[in-house]
Each structure stands twice: as structure tokens, then as C-alpha cells.
Design a protein around this motif. Sequence first.
Motif, PDB file in Angstrom:
ATOM      1  N   HIS A 143      29.366 -21.169  43.988  1.00  0.00           N
ATOM      2  CA  HIS A 143      28.775 -21.107  42.652  1.00  0.00           C
ATOM      3  C   HIS A 143      27.296 -20.689  42.708  1.00  0.00           C
ATOM      4  N   GLY A 144      26.901 -20.144  43.852  1.00  0.00           N
ATOM      5  CA  GLY A 144      25.573 -19.574  43.978  1.00  0.00           C
ATOM      6  C   GLY A 144      24.449 -20.577  44.096  1.00  0.00           C
ATOM      7  N   VAL A 145      24.762 -21.830  44.442  1.00  0.00           N
ATOM      8  CA  VAL A 145      23.746 -22.876  44.521  1.00  0.00           C
ATOM      9  C   VAL A 145      23.490 -23.246  45.977  1.00  0.00           C
ATOM     10  N   VAL A 146      22.234 -23.262  46.379  1.00  0.00           N
ATOM     11  CA  VAL A 146      21.824 -23.694  47.711  1.00  0.00           C
ATOM     12  C   VAL A 146      21.082 -25.017  47.557  1.00  0.00           C
ATOM     13  N   HIS A 147      21.505 -26.054  48.276  1.00  0.00           N
ATOM     14  CA  HIS A 147      20.907 -27.378  48.103  1.00  0.00           C
ATOM     15  C   HIS A 147      19.495 -27.438  48.672  1.00  0.00           C
ATOM     16  N   ARG A 148      19.325 -27.014  49.908  1.00  0.00           N
ATOM     17  CA  ARG A 148      18.027 -26.907  50.608  1.00  0.00           C
ATOM     18  C   ARG A 148      17.417 -28.241  51.044  1.00  0.00           C
ATOM     19  N   ASP A 149      18.097 -29.356  50.790  1.00  0.00           N
ATOM     20  CA  ASP A 149      17.551 -30.635  51.264  1.00  0.00           C
ATOM     21  C   ASP A 149      18.675 -31.594  51.653  1.00  0.00           C
ATOM     22  N   LEU A 150      19.677 -31.068  52.344  1.00  0.00           N
ATOM     23  CA  LEU A 150      20.780 -31.913  52.806  1.00  0.00           C
ATOM     24  C   LEU A 150      20.305 -32.797  53.949  1.00  0.00           C
ATOM     25  N   LYS A 151      20.591 -34.090  53.834  1.00  0.00           N
ATOM     26  CA  LYS A 151      20.222 -35.056  54.864  1.00  0.00           C
ATOM     27  C   LYS A 151      21.022 -36.328  54.645  1.00  0.00           C
ATOM     28  N   MET A 152      20.972 -37.224  55.610  1.00  0.00           N
ATOM     29  CA  MET A 152      21.756 -38.455  55.541  1.00  0.00           C
ATOM     30  C   MET A 152      21.485 -39.217  54.251  1.00  0.00           C
ATOM     31  N   GLU A 153      20.208 -39.278  53.854  1.00  0.00           N
ATOM     32  CA  GLU A 153      19.826 -40.066  52.686  1.00  0.00           C
ATOM     33  C   GLU A 153      20.386 -39.500  51.385  1.00  0.00           C
ATOM     34  N   ASN A 154      20.781 -38.231  51.372  1.00  0.00           N
ATOM     35  CA  ASN A 154      21.280 -37.595  50.163  1.00  0.00           C
ATOM     36  C   ASN A 154      22.800 -37.535  50.102  1.00  0.00           C
ATOM     37  N   LEU A 155      23.462 -38.322  50.945  1.00  0.00           N
ATOM     38  CA  LEU A 155      24.913 -38.459  50.900  1.00  0.00           C
ATOM     39  C   LEU A 155      25.228 -39.869  50.415  1.00  0.00           C
ATOM     40  N   LEU A 156      25.858 -39.960  49.248  1.00  0.00           N
ATOM     41  CA  LEU A 156      26.091 -41.246  48.597  1.00  0.00           C
ATOM     42  C   LEU A 156      27.582 -41.525  48.450  1.00  0.00           C
ATOM     43  N   LEU A 157      27.931 -42.799  48.424  1.00  0.00           N
ATOM     44  CA  LEU A 157      29.315 -43.229  48.262  1.00  0.00           C
ATOM     45  C   LEU A 157      29.576 -43.582  46.800  1.00  0.00           C
ATOM     46  N   THR A 158      30.750 -43.181  46.310  1.00  0.00           N
ATOM     47  CA  THR A 158      31.134 -43.550  44.950  1.00  0.00           C
ATOM     48  C   THR A 158      31.361 -45.046  44.845  1.00  0.00           C
ATOM     49  N   ARG A 159      32.032 -45.593  45.867  1.00  0.00           N
ATOM     50  CA  ARG A 159      32.332 -47.029  45.894  1.00  0.00           C
ATOM     51  C   ARG A 159      31.843 -47.636  47.204  1.00  0.00           C
ATOM     52  N   ALA A 160      31.457 -48.877  47.163  1.00  0.00           N
ATOM     53  CA  ALA A 160      30.925 -49.553  48.345  1.00  0.00           C
ATOM     54  C   ALA A 160      31.938 -49.560  49.477  1.00  0.00           C
ATOM     55  N   ASN A 161      31.471 -49.198  50.673  1.00  0.00           N
ATOM     56  CA  ASN A 161      32.259 -49.267  51.915  1.00  0.00           C
ATOM     57  C   ASN A 161      33.474 -48.341  51.927  1.00  0.00           C
ATOM     58  N   ASP A 162      33.535 -47.381  51.023  1.00  0.00           N
ATOM     59  CA  ASP A 162      34.662 -46.454  50.959  1.00  0.00           C
ATOM     60  C   ASP A 162      34.188 -45.062  51.363  1.00  0.00           C
ATOM     61  N   LEU A 163      34.546 -44.653  52.584  1.00  0.00           N
ATOM     62  CA  LEU A 163      34.105 -43.360  53.111  1.00  0.00           C
ATOM     63  C   LEU A 163      34.930 -42.191  52.588  1.00  0.00           C
ATOM     64  N   SER A 164      35.958 -42.469  51.780  1.00  0.00           N
ATOM     65  CA  SER A 164      36.876 -41.417  51.345  1.00  0.00           C
ATOM     66  C   SER A 164      36.338 -40.596  50.180  1.00  0.00           C
ATOM     67  N   GLU A 165      35.244 -41.033  49.559  1.00  0.00           N
ATOM     68  CA  GLU A 165      34.666 -40.243  48.472  1.00  0.00           C
ATOM     69  C   GLU A 165      33.150 -40.274  48.560  1.00  0.00           C
TER      70      GLU A 165
END
Length: 340
Positions: free
Chosen positions: A166-188
Motif C-alpha cells: 500500500h506504498g507505506v514505509v514504517h521507518r521505525d520498526l523495533k521491539m518496542e513498536n510491536l504490541l499484543l492485542t491480548r495479554a500473553n497471546d503471541l498469535s496476534e
Amino acid sequence: RDSQRRPRRKGTMFSCFKVSDKKKRSVKTQKVKEHRNAQDVRSKYKFGKTLGEGAFSTVKLVVEKTTGTEYACKVMELPKAGEYNASGLTREDIFLEINILCNLNHVNVIKFREFFEEETRVYIICDLLRGGELLEALIRKGSYTEEDARLIFTQLLTGIQYLHQHGVVHRDLKMENLLLTRANDLSEIKIADFGLAKKPIVQKGMQTICGSPQYVAPEILAHSTGGYGPEVDLWSAGVVLYSLLLGFPPFFDKCEPRLFKKIQRGVFPQNGEGWNSISKEAQDIIKKLLLVDPRKRMTPEEARKHPWLTHKGKGNSIDLTPALKDLKEESFRAKADYPE
């Protein structure tokens, strides 16, 4: 006038940095209609506690009055017409990028639902993710295998692929910018914090030096006249994967200029107990993501076809729990075997 000059900011270690281009952009920016809802944001949402604060914005908990649904609201200061904000963006820049983000819809990308514009602020309504940061979830998990890392990384690549399509470049991917939808659930897992996201002008490379020091791609640091492209997100993804598997980042130095030199050389630790404990397939995909030449770096599509991701039986049971000790201590610090 001084008020119309684009501000310059210096980056600091472990924080997001953005330094504006030295020259003013010659390309005319697309005109964007500012979004004025018929009602004030406070007439639709009840504001609650502060969820987080950044350099240029604050995130508040809000509740939709008609449904009782909770959301996150990102509040950003708006510059006056013709001026720049503290991060070097014009009012027009901000609305252009918000419009882009509000049109994204993917399971691995945080959803921007709507926004409200006032004279001096913009309020962006996003999904409320209750799972917290990925890093914190891994620490709570206590045990960890390559299969867990594969599950996480597949989602990251899928999200990157969608953004790039979709033509979008994030430019700041890092561990801190990966969030979980639900606590302790790595599937989303969702990619968040699009403060530096950009939809590049067709056939024009991006020029702005931005990102987070340990994750920034070498071509961003190279100041090339041709600029850089979406490949920078794959470099950052490689840094995330290395950190997930070994517990510390591939590039480190307390001195930021030396750190950037290491990144530009592309030399990272490929020895020691941690590296030797992960599967050969995992080592190979890291090497192909952390290639200094962006033309040789894997695309999201190529990475998703890599044997480490397709041969699900290999490396499943390899225990990465020792890496959690480093993550828990947040030891994104120098290791004895780091190259000088």
C-alpha cells in the motif's frame, strides 16, 4: 522567518531520532483536506487516564459514549499554517500521513479509526491494545523456543508486506513498536507507532534521516542523493529477529557515531554460544536481511518463503530461554564478542 524554518533535532541513544533534510523539498506536496468532524471529539468520547507520552504526542484512554467501547487516542500538537512542528512536519504533512494511515486495515497493523482536528491539536482514535509490548510478554512467558520466534516474525513480515503493498514505509520498526492485542497471546501482534511512516512520492527516494539508532538501516545513514526505499524496513526486521533469537541486538556501541559505522559496515556477531545455538536456517535468514546493499536484501515476499519460515518442523524445539535473561535485563549492551 524563523518560525517557518524546519526544526532540526539530534538523535539520542535508544530513542527515536529524526533529522530533517538540509534542503527544502522541491516536490509539491499533495493538497489534503483537513478533517473536521461535525462534532467535537469530547462530545463523542469520554477522556480517561494517560496511557503514554512521547516526544511529540500523548496517548489517552477514551470511551465512546454511545457504545462504551474503549479506544486509545493519540493527541498531537499541530503547527500553524506554513510553519513546522517540533518533529519538522507541516500541518499539511501531518494530515497527509494521517489520511494514509486511516485507510490501512490489516490484522498485524494497528487500526486508525478516525481523527478530529482542532486549531492546535489533532486527535487520532486507534484500537486499544491491551496486551502491551511484545518484549514484556516474552519476559512474562518465561520459556521460549524458535517456534515462538517464528510465529512472531511471520506476523511482522506479513504486516510489512501489507504496508509496502500500500506504498507505506514504517521507518521505525523495533521491539518496542510491536504490541499484543491480548495479554500473553503471541498469535496476534500488531505493528504500531507510525510517527515516522511515509508514503514515498512515486519514483522518488526518501531523504529524511530517521529511525531508532540500533535499528536504522545503513542506507539511511549514507546520505545518498538517490535516497532510500522500503528496504529499510527489512533491515529493521532483521535486527528484531536477531534480538528475538539471541537476546541482544546485532549492532551496539555506547558511542553513537561508532554504532553507525558498525551498521554501515554490516559486521555483526556470528559466533559465540547464542549464535551457535540457533538453527542454520535462522542464521541464514538473518544474514540475508542484514545485507548492507538494499538491492540484495530480501523482500517481504522472499523472506516469507525462506526455509526457516516454511520448514516448520526445523528448530521448533530449540530452547531460546537463555536469551530471555538478556531481554529481561534489557541488556541491549555490548557483549564481549562484539566486533570493534
